[in-house]
Motif scaffolding. Sequence first.
Motif, PDB file in Angstrom:
ATOM      1  N   CYS A 108      -9.314   5.331  -1.884  1.00  0.00           N
ATOM      2  CA  CYS A 108      -8.414   4.172  -1.869  1.00  0.00           C
ATOM      3  C   CYS A 108      -9.040   3.014  -1.082  1.00  0.00           C
ATOM      4  CB  CYS A 108      -7.075   4.570  -1.255  1.00  0.00           C
ATOM      5  SG  CYS A 108      -5.954   3.189  -1.020  1.00  0.00           S
ATOM      6  N   HIS A 154      -2.664   6.784  -4.232  1.00  0.00           N
ATOM      7  CA  HIS A 154      -2.317   5.531  -3.559  1.00  0.00           C
ATOM      8  C   HIS A 154      -2.348   4.377  -4.555  1.00  0.00           C
ATOM      9  CE1 HIS A 154      -3.333   6.935   0.801  1.00  0.00           C
ATOM     10  NE2 HIS A 154      -2.674   7.836   0.110  1.00  0.00           N
ATOM     11  N   LEU A 176      -7.590   0.335  -0.042  1.00  0.00           N
ATOM     12  CA  LEU A 176      -6.680  -0.152   0.994  1.00  0.00           C
ATOM     13  C   LEU A 176      -6.807   0.707   2.252  1.00  0.00           C
ATOM     14  CD1 LEU A 176      -3.679  -0.753  -1.412  1.00  0.00           C
ATOM     15  CD2 LEU A 176      -5.084  -2.524  -0.365  1.00  0.00           C
ATOM     16  N   CYS A 177      -6.935   2.027   2.055  1.00  0.00           N
ATOM     17  CA  CYS A 177      -7.184   2.928   3.190  1.00  0.00           C
ATOM     18  C   CYS A 177      -8.508   2.558   3.863  1.00  0.00           C
ATOM     19  CB  CYS A 177      -7.239   4.384   2.736  1.00  0.00           C
ATOM     20  SG  CYS A 177      -5.618   5.121   2.441  1.00  0.00           S
ATOM     21  N   HIS A 213       0.872  -1.177   0.000  1.00  0.00           N
ATOM     22  CA  HIS A 213       0.000   0.000   0.000  1.00  0.00           C
ATOM     23  C   HIS A 213       0.909   1.227   0.000  1.00  0.00           C
ATOM     24  CE1 HIS A 213      -3.369   2.386   2.245  1.00  0.00           C
ATOM     25  NE2 HIS A 213      -3.209   2.795   0.999  1.00  0.00           N
TER      26      HIS A 213
HETATM   27 ZN    ZN Z   1      -4.593   4.226   0.478  1.00  0.00          ZN
END
Ligand code: ZN
Length: 198
Positions: free
Chosen positions: A181, A33, A183-184, A25
């Motif tokens: 994002c 990102h 992943l965030c 990430h």
């Molecule tokens: Zn992210």
Amino acid sequence: MTTETGFRSKLLDLFKDKGALLEGHFVLSSGRHSDQYLQSALLLQDPVIAEELGRALAQKFPGSIQAVISPALGGLIIGHEVARAKGCRAIFSEKDDQGKPVLRRGFSIKPDERVLVVEDVITTGLSTAEVLWLVEQSGGQIMGVGSIVNRSQTNEKLLSWKKPVHSLLTVEVKSWEASACPLCANGIPPVKPGSRKK
Ligand code: ZN
């Protein structure tokens, strides 16, 4: 026989072999990102590979070049190697307090000088476009933009300059605005590979 396709797959293998294709990430220099990052510094730490990549990139710009300019820090080594292959000088831009690229250390571009802009990785093309602007402000002739990796073939900021753009490797890597994002959203903390200490 070295075909274009053969060279590209060899280069991608090289990124994998050197552990330079990172998964995780990441915050890119653009602020976006991504779940992948190409750390070209891990390739370029081998001077033989750096020289070979510089020669291959230089061959994509057959005309005469008088100076190669690269944005510090990432573009510095590949810019130097392209300049070696071209038999011209290598200079680099740094960022001022406002984050805009400037020439320091006595570097200059003469009016009408034929200048090639060389990057390691083009992501959004925004920082590359700023270096193009710097060359133009200095009165230089922009002969093109070269990079090891291009992640932004469709980037309008760069393409609007209507200059030849050539890269050794074009890869579509997914990236998102931080606010979008995934992943965030999953609570995974991002890292900045450029400044990460290992
Ligand atoms: Zn992210």
